[in-house]
Design a protein around this motif. Structure first.
Motif, PDB file in Angstrom:
ATOM      1  N   GLY A  44      58.037 -36.762  -7.276  1.00  0.00           N
ATOM      2  CA  GLY A  44      57.165 -35.594  -7.201  1.00  0.00           C
ATOM      3  C   GLY A  44      56.169 -35.527  -8.339  1.00  0.00           C
ATOM      4  N   TYR A  45      55.700 -34.310  -8.595  1.00  0.00           N
ATOM      5  CA  TYR A  45      54.648 -34.072  -9.586  1.00  0.00           C
ATOM      6  C   TYR A  45      55.202 -33.271 -10.759  1.00  0.00           C
ATOM      7  N   TRP A  46      54.900 -33.748 -11.963  1.00  0.00           N
ATOM      8  CA  TRP A  46      55.443 -33.151 -13.184  1.00  0.00           C
ATOM      9  C   TRP A  46      54.319 -32.768 -14.146  1.00  0.00           C
ATOM     10  N   VAL A  47      54.494 -31.604 -14.770  1.00  0.00           N
ATOM     11  CA  VAL A  47      53.570 -31.126 -15.798  1.00  0.00           C
ATOM     12  C   VAL A  47      54.376 -30.919 -17.065  1.00  0.00           C
ATOM     13  N   GLY A  48      53.894 -31.446 -18.190  1.00  0.00           N
ATOM     14  CA  GLY A  48      54.712 -31.397 -19.391  1.00  0.00           C
ATOM     15  C   GLY A  48      53.979 -31.057 -20.665  1.00  0.00           C
ATOM     16  N   GLU A  49      54.793 -30.706 -21.672  1.00  0.00           N
ATOM     17  CA  GLU A  49      54.328 -30.477 -23.037  1.00  0.00           C
ATOM     18  C   GLU A  49      54.992 -31.537 -23.914  1.00  0.00           C
ATOM     19  N   TYR A  50      54.196 -32.202 -24.747  1.00  0.00           N
ATOM     20  CA  TYR A  50      54.674 -33.371 -25.465  1.00  0.00           C
ATOM     21  C   TYR A  50      54.447 -33.280 -26.968  1.00  0.00           C
ATOM     22  N   THR A  51      55.351 -33.936 -27.679  1.00  0.00           N
ATOM     23  CA  THR A  51      55.215 -34.124 -29.119  1.00  0.00           C
ATOM     24  C   THR A  51      55.591 -35.572 -29.426  1.00  0.00           C
ATOM     25  N   LEU A  52      54.743 -36.254 -30.193  1.00  0.00           N
ATOM     26  CA  LEU A  52      55.005 -37.638 -30.565  1.00  0.00           C
ATOM     27  C   LEU A  52      54.978 -37.754 -32.085  1.00  0.00           C
ATOM     28  N   MET A  53      56.075 -38.258 -32.638  1.00  0.00           N
ATOM     29  CA  MET A  53      56.198 -38.392 -34.090  1.00  0.00           C
ATOM     30  C   MET A  53      56.125 -39.852 -34.518  1.00  0.00           C
ATOM     31  N   GLY A  54      55.584 -40.088 -35.694  1.00  0.00           N
ATOM     32  CA  GLY A  54      55.501 -41.438 -36.232  1.00  0.00           C
ATOM     33  C   GLY A  54      56.783 -41.849 -36.923  1.00  0.00           C
ATOM     34  N   ALA A  55      56.751 -43.003 -37.556  1.00  0.00           N
ATOM     35  CA  ALA A  55      57.941 -43.536 -38.220  1.00  0.00           C
ATOM     36  C   ALA A  55      58.407 -42.656 -39.361  1.00  0.00           C
ATOM     37  N   ASP A  56      57.497 -41.842 -39.925  1.00  0.00           N
ATOM     38  CA  ASP A  56      57.866 -40.962 -41.038  1.00  0.00           C
ATOM     39  C   ASP A  56      58.424 -39.622 -40.576  1.00  0.00           C
ATOM     40  N   GLY A  57      58.508 -39.401 -39.267  1.00  0.00           N
ATOM     41  CA  GLY A  57      59.051 -38.156 -38.748  1.00  0.00           C
ATOM     42  C   GLY A  57      58.028 -37.048 -38.591  1.00  0.00           C
ATOM     43  N   ASN A  58      56.794 -37.275 -39.007  1.00  0.00           N
ATOM     44  CA  ASN A  58      55.724 -36.299 -38.846  1.00  0.00           C
ATOM     45  C   ASN A  58      54.948 -36.597 -37.564  1.00  0.00           C
ATOM     46  N   PRO A  59      54.225 -35.596 -37.037  1.00  0.00           N
ATOM     47  CA  PRO A  59      53.405 -35.871 -35.850  1.00  0.00           C
ATOM     48  C   PRO A  59      52.516 -37.079 -36.081  1.00  0.00           C
ATOM     49  N   LEU A  60      52.449 -37.943 -35.082  1.00  0.00           N
ATOM     50  CA  LEU A  60      51.697 -39.180 -35.214  1.00  0.00           C
ATOM     51  C   LEU A  60      50.228 -38.894 -35.531  1.00  0.00           C
ATOM     52  N   ALA A  61      49.668 -39.637 -36.459  1.00  0.00           N
ATOM     53  CA  ALA A  61      48.245 -39.562 -36.791  1.00  0.00           C
ATOM     54  C   ALA A  61      47.657 -40.944 -36.574  1.00  0.00           C
ATOM     55  N   SER A  62      46.821 -41.064 -35.554  1.00  0.00           N
ATOM     56  CA  SER A  62      46.249 -42.361 -35.213  1.00  0.00           C
ATOM     57  C   SER A  62      44.773 -42.397 -35.557  1.00  0.00           C
ATOM     58  N   PRO A  63      44.340 -43.342 -36.392  1.00  0.00           N
ATOM     59  CA  PRO A  63      42.915 -43.450 -36.706  1.00  0.00           C
ATOM     60  C   PRO A  63      42.096 -43.936 -35.521  1.00  0.00           C
ATOM     61  N   ASN A  64      42.756 -44.588 -34.567  1.00  0.00           N
ATOM     62  CA  ASN A  64      42.059 -45.119 -33.396  1.00  0.00           C
ATOM     63  C   ASN A  64      41.970 -44.122 -32.246  1.00  0.00           C
ATOM     64  N   TRP A  65      42.880 -43.164 -32.223  1.00  0.00           N
ATOM     65  CA  TRP A  65      42.865 -42.100 -31.206  1.00  0.00           C
ATOM     66  C   TRP A  65      42.951 -40.785 -31.980  1.00  0.00           C
ATOM     67  N   ASN A  66      41.794 -40.307 -32.406  1.00  0.00           N
ATOM     68  CA  ASN A  66      41.715 -39.207 -33.368  1.00  0.00           C
ATOM     69  C   ASN A  66      41.855 -37.845 -32.688  1.00  0.00           C
ATOM     70  N   TYR A  67      43.073 -37.609 -32.173  1.00  0.00           N
ATOM     71  CA  TYR A  67      43.406 -36.345 -31.515  1.00  0.00           C
ATOM     72  C   TYR A  67      44.838 -35.977 -31.887  1.00  0.00           C
ATOM     73  N   PRO A  68      45.180 -34.688 -31.857  1.00  0.00           N
ATOM     74  CA  PRO A  68      46.521 -34.258 -32.285  1.00  0.00           C
ATOM     75  C   PRO A  68      47.631 -34.757 -31.353  1.00  0.00           C
ATOM     76  N   TYR A  69      48.734 -35.132 -31.961  1.00  0.00           N
ATOM     77  CA  TYR A  69      49.916 -35.545 -31.222  1.00  0.00           C
ATOM     78  C   TYR A  69      51.064 -34.537 -31.351  1.00  0.00           C
ATOM     79  N   ASP A  70      50.861 -33.454 -32.115  1.00  0.00           N
ATOM     80  CA  ASP A  70      51.976 -32.527 -32.305  1.00  0.00           C
ATOM     81  C   ASP A  70      52.248 -31.701 -31.051  1.00  0.00           C
ATOM     82  N   HIS A  71      51.183 -31.325 -30.330  1.00  0.00           N
ATOM     83  CA  HIS A  71      51.336 -30.637 -29.055  1.00  0.00           C
ATOM     84  C   HIS A  71      50.195 -31.071 -28.142  1.00  0.00           C
ATOM     85  N   TYR A  72      50.541 -31.807 -27.096  1.00  0.00           N
ATOM     86  CA  TYR A  72      49.537 -32.191 -26.108  1.00  0.00           C
ATOM     87  C   TYR A  72      50.166 -32.096 -24.723  1.00  0.00           C
TER      88      TYR A  72
END
Length: 249
Positions: A44-72
């Motif tokens: 079926g179809y799913w809608v979600g709220e996501y959080t992605l953390m880096g190796a340090d346990g903080n929300p991922l910060a990507s210089p190549n994809w410069n958008y927030p990862y704490d809530h998307y």
């Protein structure tokens, strides 16, 4: 003693014969995955709220994809058909914070840092490998082919694994309590070391609600039409339209 040996030999022979007979009776090509409660719940179809953390346990910060990862946000269309599963995802990211844009204003796409969000797509497909609901299939990322394997653990739990040349790169656990809710967590690894961790919370919706919520989230994140389904999971131009992406026939 001879009688015992005869008995053990007979039991072993019976088990081997039963296993072979079971394998012969198992027609993987014509397996209906919808007969498994876990796959029926996933379909079926799913809608979600996501959080992605880096190796340090903080929300991922990507210089190549410069958008927030704490809530998307994520929108996943998952089709279970016959002995195969096809998945089409689009992940939506809000505009980057002004504080980050001061130090890094570079963004991909047609938008502006701190003003426009963006999105990228993800595709996957697996087919049955046994009559227990197990799946496998290739997955391509950054020009490399990775191997995926999925196993069912009862009616409410799914384990998905990704390997590169035999080395484990991701363990993902999905919980399906059966109430239209899906909870997923994933652990990323490289050379045995942690690289990321995720926490996904999703709910099942109708097809109509799926695309209505997708449109609403694009407006909320101020994502330009030129960027709809515009990038793949490797942050490269996808080369497909949203209509092409969500076509699973």
């Amino acid at each position: 003693m001879k009688n015992v040996l005869y008995f053990v030999t007979a039991v072993v022979s019976f088990l081997v014969f039963s296993a072979k007979a079971g394998a012969e009776d198992c027609d993987v090509a014509n397996l209906d995955l919808m007969s498994f409660p876990a796959w029926e719940r996933e379909n079926g179809y799913w809608v979600g709220e996501y959080t992605l953390m880096g190796a340090d346990g903080n929300p991922l910060a990507s210089p190549n994809w410069n958008y927030p990862y704490d809530h998307y946000a994520g929108f996943i269309a998952l089709q279970v058909k016959g002995n195969s599963i096809t998945q089409r995802n689009v992940f939506l990211y809000p505009p980057q914070s002004e504080a980050v844009c001061v130090t890094n204003a570079a963004v991909l796409g047609a938008g502006e840092c701190g003003v426009n969000g963006n999105e990228k797509i993800f595709s996957a497909a697996q087919s049955a490998t046994d009559c227990s609901g197990g799946l496998s299939g290739p997955f391509f990322q950054y020009g490399m082919q990775l191997d995926t394997e999925t196993r069912l653990i009862g009616d409410d739990t799914v384990l998905y694994q990704v390997r590169l040349n035999g080395d484990l790169t991701q363990n993902q656990l999905t919980s399906l309590p059966g109430n239209g809710t899906r909870v997923r967590t994933a652990q990323g690894l490289y050379a045995g070391n942690p690289t990321y961790a995720s926490f996904y919370r999703e709910r099942k919706v109708s097809r109509e609600e799926f695309f209505a919520l997708l449109d609403a989230k694009r407006i909320e994140y101020n994502i330009l039409a030129a960027d709809h389904c515009g990038f793949d999971n490797g942050n490269q131009p996808s080369g497909v339209t949203c209509e092409e992406h969500f076509s699973m026939d």
